[in-house]
Design a protein around this motif. Structure first.
Motif, short mmCIF file in Angstrom:
data_model
loop_
_atom_site.label_atom_id
_atom_site.label_comp_id
_atom_site.label_asym_id
_atom_site.label_seq_id
_atom_site.Cartn_x
_atom_site.Cartn_y
_atom_site.Cartn_z
N ARG B 117 5.10 13.03 -1.12
CA ARG B 117 5.11 12.49 -2.47
C ARG B 117 3.81 12.78 -3.19
N ARG B 118 3.86 12.60 -4.49
CA ARG B 118 2.69 12.90 -5.30
C ARG B 118 1.53 12.01 -4.92
N SER B 119 0.33 12.54 -5.11
CA SER B 119 -0.83 11.77 -4.72
C SER B 119 -1.83 11.75 -5.85
N GLY B 167 -9.55 5.64 8.58
CA GLY B 167 -9.04 4.35 8.12
C GLY B 167 -8.09 4.48 6.95
N ASP B 168 -7.35 5.58 6.91
CA ASP B 168 -6.43 5.84 5.80
C ASP B 168 -4.99 5.72 6.32
N PRO B 169 -4.29 4.65 5.98
CA PRO B 169 -2.96 4.42 6.57
C PRO B 169 -1.81 5.06 5.79
N THR B 170 -2.10 6.06 4.98
CA THR B 170 -1.04 6.69 4.18
C THR B 170 0.15 7.09 5.06
N TRP B 173 2.70 4.47 5.71
CA TRP B 173 3.57 4.23 4.56
C TRP B 173 4.69 5.27 4.55
N LYS B 201 2.17 -2.75 11.34
CA LYS B 201 1.93 -2.39 9.94
C LYS B 201 3.15 -1.64 9.38
N ILE B 205 5.39 -2.86 6.25
CA ILE B 205 5.60 -2.05 5.03
C ILE B 205 7.10 -1.85 4.80
N LYS B 208 8.40 -4.90 3.28
CA LYS B 208 7.93 -5.05 1.90
C LYS B 208 8.71 -4.12 0.97
N GLU B 212 10.95 -5.09 -2.28
CA GLU B 212 10.75 -4.57 -3.63
C GLU B 212 11.99 -3.87 -4.14
#
Lengths: 839, 591
Positions: B117-119, B167-170, B173, B201, B205, B208, B212
Motif C-alpha cells: 500500500r501507499r506510504s 522498531g517499525d511494526p509496519t 499491520w 500485536k 490489529i 481493530k 473499524e
C-alpha cells in the motif's frame, strides 16, 4: 366521479394532452411581469427578482430589488435584498445541484444556495468578458454560456469546478439574432455546442471550431433545442415555426403562426410538441402541424420538464403533459380496453352493484394486463383520490389473477407515497413518476436535505431501504451551523443522542464542526469515530497534532503515524517536535528510520537533544562506513583522513558513557588500524590493506613475506590471541606454499594450537607429503586417523583407528572410502577384529 | 521461466487467490495505455514469478522488464511502471532515474505502484526530491504468495530487522490485513491462539481493523478452523540449527529461492546452470522432501532397483501391453529420479565431511544445554580458521539463546576481540543489531532452557530416522520448539496444559474465540457435532520466517494418526539460519 376524467383533455391530432393545476400559489402580491424568474428543473425552487430593464410600478415595496426564493408551491424560503455589484443582472438559473447562479453584466457569477446564502467561492468569466460586457447568457444544469457585447462566446463547462473557457472567436459585425445551446451530453464532441443565428444561417460554435450550417431558413428570431438534443425548434422572421434536425440538414415540420413577432418563450413539451408563449396565450403545436391554444389572463412562465411543461402564473402552478397511454386506455370515452373494463367493474363493485361481475367477466383472460394498466395509470396521477381508486381497482382485479407479482403493487404504493409526500405544498416538489425515475431517489433525498427537510428525507431513506448516512451527516452539519449559541458539550450530547441510532461517519460531522469554528465540539465528536484513518487526518488539520499522534500510534497503522509526524515536523519547532516524539517509542522509531535515510543531520541534532550521544556516534561511524563503500571516497589513501576524523569523533561521543566502552574501544582500534593500513599501502604501493580486518591485515603481511610488519600489528593490537596468530600464519604460509618457512615455524616452539592447523593447511593446498610430516606429530588418535583418511591413506587410517579401538571412526571412514571396495573390505576386516577383541 | 505451482490439492482455494493477484497486477499494468517498461523492486521479481508468467505481462503491453537499480532507465518506452515495496531506500533510486530523464529531456509517464500500500514516508522522499508531482500513484494489494498446496509466504525478508531493530511494526499491520483478507475469503476463523508479542500485536490489529470496518465473511461453515500465530522471537533456536530433512538440506547447501533451486552443471551435468522448481508437482520430491536425509539415499536406491528389475522383466519376459504401459509410465519419472539422485549425491559430499559432523555434534551439545566450554572452544577455532561469519554466528546465537545470553567475559571477548578483529569493524553494526533483535546477548539471569527442554521434550534421543515417531527426526534428535508448541496447541487441553512452560517463553500467550454473533455461533456449534468426521484446517502463521525443516515437521505432525488436523503455513518469509541472519546485515549504501 361526477365528470369524466377525459373531459379535461384536449386533442391534437391523435394525441391527448392534459393540463392540471398542481398548486394554488401560497404567495401573495407576487407579480411575474417585470421580473426575472428562474425555476429549477424537477419541480425545484423558484427565484424571482425585479427586472431592471423593465419599468415596473412600485407598490409598497422598497426601491432596492429583493431576491426571493420560493418552493414550487409558492412558500417563501428566503428573501434577500439584492446588493450585488457587477452591473445589470443578465440571467439567473438553477444548476442540477439546485444552486442559483446569477450572471452579471461584467461576467461575475454569484451563487446562492436554496436558503439564499451566498456561496463564498469566486466565479467569473475573466478579464476579457469584464472588458466587453455580457449581452446574453444561457444557464443549463451543469454550465453557463455567455455572449459578450463584442460577440465573443465564453463558457463554464462544469459548474462543479467553475473554470471559464473562451470558445472559438467569431467575427461578426452585428450581434446574432438569437442564441441556443445543445447540452454536452447530447453532442458528439461531448462539449457544449452554441447555436448562433447569424443573418439567414446558423453558426455552431464550440471549444475549437465554428461551423456554418449553411442553411437559409433564417433570419431566426428564436431557437431552442429539444430535450434530447436531436431537434431544434426555430421561429423565423416571417412567423413560421420550424422543427429541424440539430445539424439543420432537414426540416421536420413547419407551422405558420401568422405573427412575425417572435414569442416571448419558446419551449419544448416533451419530445413531440412545441409551446410558444406570447401575449397571454400559450400556443401548442404538435408534430403534424396540429395545434391548440390556451389563453391566460395573467402572465405565465413555462418551465420545461422531461415529460411535460410546468406553467407558472401569479396564482397557480399547472402541469401540461401528453396524457400517458395507459391513462388514455382507461379513461378515454368509450374505451373497451381491459384496463377500462376493470376500472368499470371496480366502480360497480364499490357501489355494491352486481354489474361488477358482468364487467369482470368481460375482461376475461386479459385480467393481468388490466391490473397492470391500473397500476401504471395510478402512478401517473396527481390526484390522490384517483390514485386510490386506480390502485383499489388493481387490487380488486388481482384477486381474479392466478399469479400476479405482489411486489409490483407494493412498489407502486411505496413510490406513490414518496411522490405524494414531496408533492405536499409544504415540501413543494411536484414530481411525476417519470421525473422521479430520471432524477433518482438518492438525488431527491439529497435535495430534500439541502432544503432542510431532514425528517422527511430520513423517513424516506428508511422506507425505501437506503442508507440514512448522508441524511444524518447533513442533519448534524445543519444543526451545528444553526446552533451557534448552544455550548459545545450540550450540543455534542444533543447530536450524539440521535447519531447513536445510525452508523455514520463522525469524522465528517466533526470536520463540519471544525470548519464552522467549533473546535472543541469537533474534538468531542471525533472521540466517537471508530476509524483511525478518518480521525487522525482531521485531528492533524485541526492543529491537534499531538492528539492525532496518540491516536495514530494506538491504531497500529504506521502510515498514519508517519502522516502525523510529517505534519508535526513541518509545523512545530525542533524542540517542540522532539518533546512530542521523545516519549513515544513507535513515533520515535519511525522518525529515526526515516531520518536515518533522508535527514541524517536532523537526526544527529535530534539524538544530541535527547542526550543520546552514542547514537550520534553510531551515525558518524555509519557515515565513515558509507565512505568506505563509495568508490569515489574509497580510492587513494589521502582521502582516508576524513574517515579517521569521523571515527575519532565517534569515539569521543561513545566515551561519554561507560556503557559504550565497547564501541569506544572499537573506534579507537579502527582508527589506529586505518592509519597503519594507510602506511602499509604507502610503503608497499599496493591498495589492498584499507578496510580489511586486523586478521586479514596480518595475513596479507605474511603473504607479502613482511613478517616484521605482521609481528608489529600483532603487538599493536595485543589482543590478538596466540592461537589465532598461529592459525593465521600457518594458513598464510601454506597459501604462498612456503613449506620451508612453515616447517621452521612449526619448530619455533611447541605450537599452542597443536599440529592440526599445519595438517589442515597442507591438505587444503593438496600437499600430502608436507602434511605427513605433521600428521605423525598429532597426538589424538582420532584426529590422526581422520587426517590419514583425508590424505587418502586408508590403511594407515585404519590402523590408527584400530589402535584406538574406535569402531565409530571406522564406520565413518568406511563411508568416506565407500566407493573403493578394497578399502571397504579392509575396514570391515579391521572392525571384525575389533569386535572380536571387544567381545 | 518456471511453471507456476499447480496448487490443485490445496485444502483451500489457493488458485482463486492467485488468480485475484494476477487480475490485480493486470489492472495495474492496464492503468497505463500502450507499451511500457516495468521496473520491479529486485526483491519482488522472484515472488512475482510465482504469481504470473512473463507471457501475461507481455499481453498487457510490458515490453521490457528491469530491476530497480542506481542506473538510469535504458529504454525508449515512454511509459514506465514501477512496482516496489514501500522502502525508503528504493525511493531515492526512483527519484534518481526520473531526475536523470529530466536532465536529458526524456519525456516519460511514470506510474508507481506500492505493494502492499501507499506510504506517506516514501512519498515524502519523492516530494523532497522534487519528483512527486510527475508520478501517478497506485497500490498493488498484498497477497500471500502460494508456494505450494500448503505453504503461503509474504516473502518479506526484512520483518525481523524492521520489527526488532528499527522498531517499525509496519509489517505486522500488513500481515494482519493479509489474514483478515483470508478470513473474508474463507470465513471467520473460530479459534485463535498465539504466542509472542508480535503475535499478540497482529491479532489486536486484526480485531481493530474489524472494529473499524466490519469484515464481510462468506456464509456457512468457516473453511479454516484454527489460527495459530507464532512470533519467531519465541523460538530463535530452531532456525539456527542445521536442517536435516531433504528439502532443508537442499536449502542449506544450494539455496531454494522462490520455490526453485539453481543447479550447477557440476551437479546435473550439461553445460549451463539449470533452475529446477521444487514443489509437490514433482511426485518423487513430494515423497522425499520431508524425510530425514539419512534415509533418502536408501529410498532412491530402492526405487532405482525396482526400476531396474522392471526393465529386465520387460526385456526378458513376454509381457502384456498393459504391463508395458505401466512400465513406460514409470519411465516418465526417470528424469526426476536421476535429478534427485544427482542432488542427493552432491549433498552427500557435504554431509560426509568431518566438519559437518562435528558441527552437528556441536549443535546437539548446545540444545542439550549441558556443556558449554567445548562449544566456546569450537567456535573460537572456527573464527581462527576464518570460517564464514554467518556460520560462526549461527552457533553463537544458539549458545546465546539457550544460555539466556553469553557470560560477560565471553560476550565481550567474542564480540570484540574475535568477531571485529577477524571480520572487520563494520560488523559492529551487525552485532549491535543482533543484540537488539535478542539473538546475541549478555547473560543477565539464569537460563531456563533446561526446564523447557525437559518440559517440552525438546531432545528426543534414539530416533529411527526411517520410521520416526516424533518431529525431532527433522533435526536428528532436536524437536523444533516452534512445532512442539503447535503440537500442544492442537492437543485437547491446548496450551493450558503446558502453562508453566508457556510462561517461561518470551511474550504474551493467548487463546481466544472469534464469533460473528452469538446466534450464529450457537448454530455453528450444533453443526459442528454433526460433521465431526471432517478434518479441521489449521493455519499456522510464523511472524518472522520459517524454515523448510519446520514445515516438514508440521506435515509429519498432521500425517500422524491421532491428528485430526490439516495444516497450512503462512509465513512472512521462507528462510534458513543463514538467510535469517543475513536479513539483519546492513549496507550503508541502502538496505
Amino acid at each position: 366521479m361526477a365528470v369524466s376524467v377525459a373531459a379535461e383533455w384536449s386533442a391534437i391530432a391523435n394525441r391527448y394532452y392534459r393540463k392540471q393545476e398542481i398548486y394554488r400559489m401560497a404567495w401573495h402580491n407576487v407579480e411575474l411581469s417585470g421580473h426575472k424568474v428562474a425555476c429549477a428543473r424537477f419541480g425545484g425552487m423558484i427565484a424571482i427578482i425585479r427586472d431592471d430593464t423593465k419599468i415596473v410600478r412600485l407598490r409598497s415595496e422598497p426601491a432596492r430589488p429583493k431576491l426571493l426564493i420560493f418552493r414550487s408551491s409558492g412558500l417563501l424560503v428566503a428573501s434577500i435584498t439584492w446588493d450585488r455589484p457587477g452591473g445589470r443582472l443578465i440571467a439567473m438559473g438553477w444548476s442540477d445541484e439546485e444552486i442559483l447562479h446569477c450572471v452579471m453584466q461584467d461576467g461575475s457569477v454569484f451563487r446562492y444556495d436554496v436558503h439564499g446564502k451566498l456561496l463564498p467561492d469566486k466565479v467569473w468569466f475573466g478579464q476579457e468578458c469584464w472588458d466587453q460586457g455580457i449581452m446574453e447568457c444561457i444557464i443549463w444544469g451543469n454550465g453557463i454560456v455567455c455572449l459578450t457585447e463584442a460577440n465573443a462566446v465564453f463558457c463554464i463547462p462544469d459548474l462543479g469546478s467553475p473554470q471559464f473557457v473562451k470558445l472559438a472567436q467569431l467575427t461578426l459585425e452585428d450581434p446574432p439574432h438569437c442564441m441556443a445551446i445543445i447540452e454536452p451530453q447530447h453532442t458528439v464532441s461531448g462539449s457544449v455546442e452554441v447555436l448562433l443565428a447569424v443573418e439567414s444561417t446558423v453558426m455552431v460554435v464550440d471549444g475549437g471550431s465554428i461551423q456554418d450550417q449553411g442553411t437559409t431558413i433564417g433570419p431566426l428570431g428564436k431557437m431552442v433545442a429539444s430535450p434530447n438534443g436531436s431537434y431544434v425548434a426555430c421561429f423565423t422572421h416571417d412567423g413560421r415555426l420550424l422543427v429541424v434536425t440539430s445539424d439543420f440538414s432537414k426540416t421536420i415540420s413547419e407551422f405558420d403562426t401568422q405573427s412575425a413577432l417572435p414569442p416571448e418563450q419558446l419551449i419544448w413539451c416533451g419530445m413531440d410538441s412545441v409551446l410558444l408563449y406570447s401575449d397571454d396565450s400559450v400556443l401548442m403545436v404538435g408534430p403534424y402541424g396540429d395545434w391548440t391554444k390556451y389563453t391566460y389572463d395573467e402572465p405565465v412562465v413555462l418551465i420545461p420538464e422531461c415529460d411535460g411543461v410546468r406553467i407558472l402564473s401569479n396564482t397557480f402552478m399547472e402541469f401540461l403533459q401528453r396524457v400517458p397511454d395507459t391513462t388514455v386506455s382507461i379513461f378515454s370515452i368509450g374505451s373497451t380496453s381491459p384496463g377500462a373494463m376493470l376500472y368499470d367493474a371496480y366502480d360497480h363493485f364499490a357501489k355494491r352493484n352486481a354489474k361488477a361481475d358482468e364487467s369482470i367477466r368481460m375482461v376475461g383472460s386479459s385480467i393481468p394486463d388490466a391490473v397492470e394498466a391500473c397500476i401504471d395509470a395510478a402512478g401517473q396521477e396527481f390526484r390522490m383520490e384517483l390514485q386510490d381508486t386506480l390502485m383499489r381497482a388493481a387490487v380488486y382485479g388481482r384477486t381474479f389473477c392466478r399469479r400476479f407479482s405482489k411486489t409490483r403493487i407494493r412498489e407502486t404504493c411505496k413510490t406513490l407515497r414518496i411522490l405524494n409526500g414531496v408533492r405536499d405544498p409544504n415540501v413543494g416538489i411536484p414530481l411525476t413518476l417519470q421525473q422521479l425515475k430520471v432524477l433518482t431517489l438518492p438525488v431527491l433525498i439529497e435535495r430534500l436535505v439541502n432544503e432542510h427537510k431532514h425528517l422527511l428525507a430520513i423517513r424516506m431513506s428508511e422506507y425505501m431501504g437506503l442508507s440514512p448516512e448522508t441524511v444524518v451527516v447533513h442533519w448534524a452539519g445543519a444543526m451545528i451551523t444553526a446552533a451557534t449559541s448552544v455550548p459545545d458539550p450540550e450540543l455534542c450530547n444533543l447530536l450524539l443522542e440521535k447519531l447513536k441510532m445510525y452508523s455514520v461517519s463522525y469524522a465528517a460531522i466533526a470536520a463540519h464542526a471544525y470548519r464552522n469554528g467549533r473546535r472543541t465540539l469537533a474534538a468531542l465528536l471525533l472521540e466517537h469515530e471508530p476509524r483511525s484513518s478518518e480521525q487522525v487526518p482531521l485531528l492533524t488539520s485541526m492543529g491537534e497534532e499531538e492528539k492525532a499522534l496518540g491516536k495514530a500510534i494506538k491504531s497500529g497503522d504506521t502510515d498514519l503515524v508517519y502522516f502525523t509526524l510529517f505534519h508535526l515536523w513541518q509545523k512545530k519547532s525542533p524542540s517542540e517536535f522532539t518533546r512530542a516524539v521523545q516519549d513515544k517509542p513507535l513515533a520515535r522509531n519511525l522518525f529515526i528510520a526515516y531520518a536515518r535515510q533522508n535527514e541524517p543531520d536532523v537526526l544527529k541534532k535530534f539524538f544530541a537533544s535527547i542526550g543520546q550521544l552514542h547514537r550520534v556516534g553510531e551515525l558518524l561511524l555509519w557515515e565513515a562506513w558509507a565512505q568506505s563503500k563509495n568508490p569515489v571516497t574509497r580510492q587513494g589513501s589521502p582521502l582516508q583522513g576524513p574517515r579517521i576524523r569521523l571515527i575519532e569523533e565517534a569515539q569521543r561521543l561513545f566515551s561519554h558513557s561507560k556503557e559504550h566502552d565497547f564501541e569506544a574501544k572499537a573506534c579507537d582500534e579502527q582508527a589506529r588500524l586505518l592509519k597503519i593500513q594507510q602506511e602499509l599501502e604507502a610503503k608497499t604501493g599496493k591498495a589492498i590493506f584499507v578496510d580489511t580486518s586486523v586478521s586479514d591485515t596480518i595475513r596479507t603481511c605474511i603473504v607479502l613475506k613482511n613478517h616484521r610488519e605482521a609481528q608489529r600489528i600483532r603487538v599493536e593490537f595485543k589482543v590478538v590471541p596466540d592461537k589465532r596468530f598461529y592459525w593465521l600464519k600457518v594458513l598464510a604460509l601454506a597459501y604462498i606454499k612456503d613449506w620451508d618457512a612453515l616447517e621452521k615455524f612449526s619448530k619455533e616452539r611447541r605450537p599452542p594450537v597443536g599440529f592440526k592447523p599445519f595438517v589442515e593447511a597442507c591438505l587444503q593446498e593438496g600437499q600430502t607429503s608436507e602434511a605427513l610430516k605433521y600428521i605423525q606429530k598429532l597426538s589424538d588418535p582420532e584426529e590422526k586417523a581422520e587426517a590419514y583418511a583425508q590424505a587418502g591413506m586408508a590403511k594407515e587410517a585404519a590402523e590408527v583407528a584400530a589402535q584406538a579401538k574406535d569402531s565409530e571412526i571406522l564406520g565413518r571412514l568406511k563411508l568416506t572410502f565407500g566407493q573403493s571396495t578394497t578399502a571397504a573390505a579392509l575396514f570391515d576386516s579391521i572392525r571384525d577384529r575389533l569386535s572380536l577383541q571387544g567381545g | 521461466m518456471a511453471q507456476l505451482p499447480p496448487l490443485e490439492n490445496a485444502p483451500i482455494n489457493l488458485i482463486g487467490l492467485r488468480k485475484e493477484a494476477q487480475l490485480d497486477l493486470v489492472e495495474a499494468l492496464d492503468s497505463m495505455r500502450g507499451r511500457k517498461l516495468l521496473v520491479l523492486d529486485p526483491k519482488l521479481s522472484g515472488p512475482l514469478t510465482l504469481i504470473v508468467q512473463i507471457s501475461l505481462l507481455k499481453e498487457h503491453g510490458v515490453e521490457n522488464l528491469s530491476h530497480l537499480s542506481g542506473d538510469p532507465i535504458q529504454s525508449d518506452c515512454t511509459n514506465v511502471i514501477y512496482i516496489v515495496r514501500p522502502h525508503l531506500t528504493l525511493m531515492k533510486l526512483i527519484a534518481a532515474q526520473i531526475q536523470h530523464d529530466k536532465r536529458n529531456q526524456q519525456e516519460r509517464q511514470y506510474s508507481l505502484y506500492f505493494m502492499p500500500r501507499r506510504s506517506t514516508a516514501c512519498e515524502k522522499v519523492l516530494e523532497a526530491e522534487g519528483v512527486h508531482g510527475g508520478i501517478t500513484f497506485g497500490e498493488y494489494r498484498m497477497f500471500p504468495i502460494p508456494f505450494d498446496d500448503d505453504v503461503l509466504s509474504l516473502e518479506h525478508e526484512l520483518v525481523l530487522k524492521e520489527l526488532q531493530v528499527d522498531g517499525d511494526p509496519t509489517s505486522l499491520w500488513d500481515l494482519a490485513l493479509t489474514i483478515n483478507n483470508l478470513q473474508s475469503r474463507f470465513g471467520l476463523i473460530p479459534n485463535v491462539k498465539g504466542k509472542g508479542d508480535a503475535a499478540k500485536k497482529v491479532f489486536s490489529i486484526m480485531k481493530k481493523m474489524q472494529e473499524e470496518q466490519a469484515l464481510t465473511t462468506p456464509e456457512g461453515q468457516p473453511e479454516i478452523d484454527t489460527l495459530i500465530l507464532l512470533d519467531r522471537q519465541v523460538d530463535l533456536v530452531t532456525p539456527m540449527c542445521s536442517q536435516l530433512t531433504y528439502e532443508g538440506l537442499v536449502d542449506e547447501f544450494l539455496n531454494i529461492n522462490n520455490g526453485c533451486v539453481e543447479l550447477d552443471p557440476a551437479i546435473l551435468g550439461g553445460d549451463k546452470k539449470v533452475k529446477v522448481p521444487l514443489n509437490s508437482s514433482d511426485k518423487l520430491y513430494r515423497d522425499l522432501r520431508d524425510l530425514n536425509f539419512g534415509v533418502v539415499g536408501g529410498i532412491l536406491r530402492e526405487k532405482a532397483a525396482s526400476m531396474k528389475q522392471d526393465y529386465t522383466d520387460v526385456k526378458t519376459t513376454n509381457q502384456e501391453f498393459s504391463d508395458l504401459k505401466k512400465f513406460v509410465k514409470k519411465m516418465h519419472a526417470l528424469p526426476e529420479m536421476t535429478r534427485h539422485i544427482d542432488i542427493s549425491q552432491y549433498l552427500t559430499t557435504f554431509t560426509r565431511k568431518r566438519s559437518f559432523m562435528s558441527r552437528l555434534i556441536m549443535e546437539q551439545t548446545l540444545v542439550e544445554g549441558q556443556e558449554y566450554d567445548i562449544c566456546y572452544e569450537y567456535i573460537e577455532e572456527m573464527i581462527n580458521k576464518q570460517e564464514p561469519l554467518i556460520s560462526v554466528l549461527r552457533l553463537l546465537v544458539i549458545l546465546s539463546v539457550t544460555n539466556n545470553g553469553l557470560q560477560k567475559k565471553h560476550f565481550d571477548y567474542f564480540r570484540f576481540v574475535e568477531l571485529l578483529q577477524s571480520y572487520g569493524w563494520e560488523n559492529l553494526f551487525f552485532i549491535n543489531d543482533l543484540e537488539r533483535a535478542g539473538l546475541l546477548r549478555k547473560q543477565e539471569s539464569k537460563s531456563n532452557w533446561l526446564t523447557l527442554k525437559r518440559g517440552l521434550r525438546l531432545v528426543v534421543s534414539d530416533t529411527d530416522d526411517s520410521n520416526p515417531k516424533d518431529i525431532s527426526y527433522a533435526f536428528s534428535g532436536y524437536a523444533p520448539l516452534s512445532i512442539r508448541l503447535v503440537q500442544h496447541a492442537l492437543h485437547a487441553s491446548g496450551w493450558r496444559g503446558i502453562e508453566d512452560m508457556m510462561k517461561l517463553l518470551p511474550g504474551a500467550t493467548f487463546e481466544e474465540r472469534q464469533v460473528k454473533n452469538r446466534v450464529k455461533f450457537k448454530r455453528e456449534k450444533e453443526k459442528k457435532s454433526s460433521v465431526d468426521g471432517r478434518r479441521a484446517l489449521v493455519l499456522v502463521v510464523f511472524i518472522g520466517g520459517v524454515t523448510f525443516a519446520e514445515i516438514s515437521a508440521l506435515r509429519f505432525l498432521s500425517a500422524q494418526e491421532s491428528m485430526k488436523h490439516d495444516v497450512i503455513v503462512l509465513t512472512t518469509k521462507l528462510c534458513n539460519g543463514t538467510s535469517f541472519l543475513q536479513s539483519l546485515q546492513t549496507n550503508p549504501l541502502g538496505g
